[in-house]
Design an enzyme around this catalytic site. Structure first.
Site, mmCIF file in Angstrom:
data_model
loop_
_atom_site.group_PDB
_atom_site.id
_atom_site.type_symbol
_atom_site.label_atom_id
_atom_site.label_comp_id
_atom_site.label_asym_id
_atom_site.label_seq_id
_atom_site.Cartn_x
_atom_site.Cartn_y
_atom_site.Cartn_z
ATOM 1 N N ARG A 42 9.498 13.475 3.081
ATOM 2 C CA ARG A 42 10.233 12.602 3.998
ATOM 3 C C ARG A 42 11.041 11.536 3.251
ATOM 4 O O ARG A 42 11.531 10.585 3.839
ATOM 5 C CB ARG A 42 9.247 11.969 4.987
ATOM 6 C CG ARG A 42 8.801 13.002 6.010
ATOM 7 C CD ARG A 42 7.434 12.753 6.605
ATOM 8 N NE ARG A 42 7.136 13.784 7.602
ATOM 9 C CZ ARG A 42 6.656 15.004 7.321
ATOM 10 N NH1 ARG A 42 6.433 15.362 6.077
ATOM 11 N NH2 ARG A 42 6.417 15.862 8.285
ATOM 12 N N THR A 89 -12.197 9.336 5.850
ATOM 13 C CA THR A 89 -12.871 8.547 6.878
ATOM 14 C C THR A 89 -11.937 8.359 8.077
ATOM 15 O O THR A 89 -10.735 8.607 7.983
ATOM 16 C CB THR A 89 -13.257 7.155 6.326
ATOM 17 O OG1 THR A 89 -12.063 6.405 6.096
ATOM 18 C CG2 THR A 89 -14.059 7.276 5.035
ATOM 19 N N TRP A 139 0.850 -1.183 0.000
ATOM 20 C CA TRP A 139 0.000 0.000 0.000
ATOM 21 C C TRP A 139 0.887 1.236 0.000
ATOM 22 O O TRP A 139 1.822 1.332 0.796
ATOM 23 C CB TRP A 139 -0.898 -0.017 1.239
ATOM 24 C CG TRP A 139 -2.042 0.943 1.140
ATOM 25 C CD1 TRP A 139 -2.119 2.157 1.755
ATOM 26 C CD2 TRP A 139 -3.234 0.783 0.382
ATOM 27 N NE1 TRP A 139 -3.302 2.759 1.439
ATOM 28 C CE2 TRP A 139 -4.014 1.936 0.578
ATOM 29 C CE3 TRP A 139 -3.725 -0.218 -0.455
ATOM 30 C CZ2 TRP A 139 -5.251 2.122 -0.011
ATOM 31 C CZ3 TRP A 139 -4.953 -0.033 -1.041
ATOM 32 C CH2 TRP A 139 -5.702 1.114 -0.824
ATOM 33 N N SER A 148 -0.052 -1.468 6.207
ATOM 34 C CA SER A 148 0.571 -1.162 7.490
ATOM 35 C C SER A 148 -0.035 -1.955 8.638
ATOM 36 O O SER A 148 0.669 -2.319 9.579
ATOM 37 C CB SER A 148 0.457 0.340 7.780
ATOM 38 O OG SER A 148 1.256 1.066 6.876
ATOM 39 N N PHE A 149 -1.320 -2.230 8.565
ATOM 40 C CA PHE A 149 -1.979 -3.001 9.622
ATOM 41 C C PHE A 149 -1.318 -4.366 9.801
ATOM 42 O O PHE A 149 -1.260 -4.899 10.904
ATOM 43 C CB PHE A 149 -3.472 -3.164 9.283
ATOM 44 C CG PHE A 149 -4.307 -3.627 10.428
ATOM 45 C CD1 PHE A 149 -4.826 -2.716 11.335
ATOM 46 C CD2 PHE A 149 -4.591 -4.970 10.605
ATOM 47 C CE1 PHE A 149 -5.610 -3.132 12.404
ATOM 48 C CE2 PHE A 149 -5.367 -5.400 11.665
ATOM 49 C CZ PHE A 149 -5.879 -4.480 12.571
ATOM 50 N N GLU A 150 -0.782 -4.928 8.721
ATOM 51 C CA GLU A 150 -0.169 -6.252 8.749
ATOM 52 C C GLU A 150 1.282 -6.252 9.217
ATOM 53 O O GLU A 150 1.868 -7.315 9.434
ATOM 54 C CB GLU A 150 -0.263 -6.907 7.358
ATOM 55 C CG GLU A 150 -1.665 -7.276 6.937
ATOM 56 C CD GLU A 150 -2.516 -6.096 6.476
ATOM 57 O OE1 GLU A 150 -3.754 -6.185 6.632
ATOM 58 O OE2 GLU A 150 -1.957 -5.091 5.980
ATOM 59 N N HIS A 156 -10.716 5.745 9.107
ATOM 60 C CA HIS A 156 -9.856 4.577 8.874
ATOM 61 C C HIS A 156 -8.398 4.902 9.180
ATOM 62 O O HIS A 156 -7.676 4.100 9.771
ATOM 63 C CB HIS A 156 -10.022 4.112 7.419
ATOM 64 C CG HIS A 156 -9.211 2.916 7.061
ATOM 65 N ND1 HIS A 156 -9.541 1.649 7.470
ATOM 66 C CD2 HIS A 156 -8.080 2.800 6.329
ATOM 67 C CE1 HIS A 156 -8.648 0.797 7.004
ATOM 68 N NE2 HIS A 156 -7.749 1.470 6.313
ATOM 69 N N CYS A 203 3.236 3.524 4.884
ATOM 70 C CA CYS A 203 2.819 4.909 4.684
ATOM 71 C C CYS A 203 1.300 4.944 4.717
ATOM 72 O O CYS A 203 0.642 4.321 3.884
ATOM 73 C CB CYS A 203 3.342 5.454 3.360
ATOM 74 S SG CYS A 203 2.826 7.162 3.047
#
Length: 167
Positions: free
Chosen positions: A136, A95, A29, A60-62, A97, A89
């Site tokens: 960045r 939302t 992602w 990123s959740f993983e 989320h 990132c």
């Protein structure tokens, strides 16, 4: 290494890296950002002559799960990493989320740092815009991939210094 990083995070304190290895875990992602984070980390690790390997997960959740699995799969094999760097990132959308993902990945990486015997470096950009992310990647805010690698190397040195002083 960017000029910004040399003043912000120079390589002073990077000691005792013989035999060190780093695992980089990055996300698919927003890969236009994470691929450059990984490239910066790889450049820095190569300059310091540290072995590394890379893995990719969907988002990123993983990241916390992947970092934990890498440790579990290598534990006791002699191939354990000296540190893990998690790159992702998350760009704010319309939302909530963004808030949930940022909190979950932050808490997950924190928990790994408290549970695992190696440092897990938080290299997840949590930004409002694409411009903030690209700033960045060698812009006004340095190169967060290079900084992540330098942080990993300093933490490896820190851990080895502690072990040496405990003898």
């Amino acid at each position: 290494m960017s000029v910004h990083n040399q003043t912000l995070l120079n390589n002073t304190g990077i000691l005792q890296l013989e035999g060190a290895s780093v695992v980089i875990v990055s996300t698919e992602w927003n890969d236009f950002v994470t691929n450059e984070l990984v490239a910066g980390a790889e450049r820095t690790l190569t300059e310091q002559k540290v072995n590394f390997s890379t893995y990719v997960v969907p988002g990123s959740f993983e990241l916390p799960f992947a970092c934990k699995q890498i440790w579990e799969q290598t534990r006791g094999t002699g191939a354990q990493p000296s540190a893990i760097i998690a790159f992702g990132c998350v760009i704010r959308g319309e939302t909530p989320h963004f808030d949930y993902v940022c909190k979950a990945v932050t808490d997950g990486i924190l928990q790994l740092n408290l549970e695992l015997p190696i440092p897990v470096i938080f290299g997840v950009l949590t930004v409002n815009t694409v411009e903030q992310a690209t700033d960045r990647l060698g812009g006004a805010h340095g190169h967060k991939g290079e900084e992540g690698a330098l942080t990993a190397l300093k933490m490896i040195g820190f851990q080895r210094q502690l072990a040496k002083s405990a003898r």
